[in-house]
Design a protein around this motif. Structure first.
Motif: not given
Length: 396
Positions: A118, A161, A116, A163, A121, A104
């Motif tokens: 994930s 993840v 980003v 994006i 995060s 990330s």
């Protein structure tokens, strides 16, 4: 009036076949240059539908207010090789969480990436800004909070993840950058990671256009050549009609490049269709020419004083085939242009390219084909070559 113009044209072609051939070759050189400038177009559902459709208008409004809807994903999946090993079998493993956090961070610092998201995060946000250090801690956090349900599968074998990129992202540049990140960040054992998402599907479609065009065009050309050779049982008259579709397709692609139309995955198969339709013009002209040659032979037997040859046969051929060819071309153009009346944009593009292809094939059939036939049938190539070489030596 029309017949007079056709007779003048056939007279010019039969009298100056080399001039006609050279002119068409000059056009072809320009077409080759312009065909090299053709760009591939983005091929997604949004590009196929008119922008005034309500769903597309709403999507544009969403993008204006909340940013791009272009989403690319790193798919991180468990793939252990050995039973009883220390390999990862649950994406909630802290080693996988750390791995996704590193992915990330690197992806976030890539051009055209807006943000980003994930599991790493999310865990940071609900755990006071730090990553959990044990599987138990991760499990406790995920069990208490449903935020991870959208990025971790129910059987804990797959994590995403996500994006988000800008609207004008150049995927041909972003994809290698993201692939490089996947290669550089060390993976925990028993883990695989790859790129995915609808945006990447569009990118793969764009990358497949040129190879698919080359493959379908080659197969079409070979198939048509076999049929024509079997039909005419002659190498010379078998290859000659092929110039109709070779030059017709080339001129079409040159014009597409000249007007900046571009190619999409939906229109990449048009060249094969142009070949299938365009070969009819070449076959029609060569067949009629051979019939006229046979008629001339019969006339010479009955009237030995007549001085008729290949040029006369070609002149009669052109006088009789041009109007039927024009009629066929006009009918095809009407049909293909009708495709533009629909609301799906790719159908209009396909109809327009087919129109160019049919018109170009007809022009090739009444210029390139008769010029080549007359040069082969009436000129002694060896003597002409010797004469040219002699003149060249004298001038030197």
């Amino acid at each position: 009036m029309g017949n007079k113009v056709i007779e003048l044209y056939s007279g010019f072609v039969t009298k100056f076949p080399i001039v006609v051939l050279v002119l068409m070759l000059v056009v072809s050189v320009f077409a080759i240059h312009m065909a090299g400038t053709i760009q591939t177009k983005k091929s997604d559902i949004k590009s196929m539908i008119p922008q005034d459709v309500e769903a597309i208008s709403t999507l544009n409004s969403i993008e204006n207010e909340f940013g791009s809807t272009n989403i690319i994903s790193f798919a991180v999946e468990t793939d252990p090789s050995y039973k009883g090993s220390d390999e990862v079998r649950d994406v909630r493993d802290p080693r996988v969480i750390l791995y996704m956090d590193q992915l990330s961070m690197l992806a976030l610092h890539t051009d055209n990436v807006i943000d980003v998201t994930s599991p790493a995060s999310v865990l940071r946000s609900i755990n006071g800004g730090r990553l959990p250090q044990s599987t138990r801690e991760v499990q406790d956090l995920t069990n208490k909070n449903g935020l991870l349900d959208r990025s971790i599968s129910k059987d804990y074998t797959l994590a995403l993840v996500t994006i988000r990129t800008t609207d004008d992202v150049d995927l041909s540049k972003l994809e290698p950058e993201l692939e490089k990140i996947l290669q550089q960040v060390p993976k925990p054992p028993g883990i695989t990671a790859s790129l995915g998402g609808s945006v990447m599907e569009s990118q793969k479609m764009q990358q497949a256009i040129a190879p698919d065009m080359a493959k379908t065009s080659t197969y079409s050309l070979i198939g048509i050549l076999i049929i024509v050779l079997v039909l005419f049982r002659s190498i010379k008259y078998g290859f000659t009609p092929m110039t109709t579709i070779i030059f017709g397709t080339l001129w079409t692609m040159g014009y597409v490049g000249l007007i900046g139309m571009g190619l999409s995955s939906q229109t990449s198969g048009v060249t094969s269709m142009i070949m299938g339709i365009g070969i009819d013009f070449g076959i029609q002209l060569v067949t009629r020419y051979r019939l006229e040659l046979a008629n001339l032979s019969a006339l010479k037997v009955q009237h030995s004083q007549l001085q008729l040859g290949h040029k006369d046969a070609m002149a009669v051929t052109l006088n009789n085939v041009i109007i039927p060819m024009l009629t066929t071309t006009l009918a095809a153009l009407i049909g293909f242009q009708a495709m533009s009346l629909g609301r799906l944009t790719f159908l209009g593009d396909m109809g327009t390219m087919m129109s160019y292809g049919v018109a170009a094939s007809m022009i090739a059939a009444i210029t390139i084909v008769p010029a080549i036939i007359l040069i082969i049938d009436t000129m002694n190539i060896k003597n002409t070559y010797k004469k040219l070489m002699n003149k060249f030596e004298v001038r030197i």
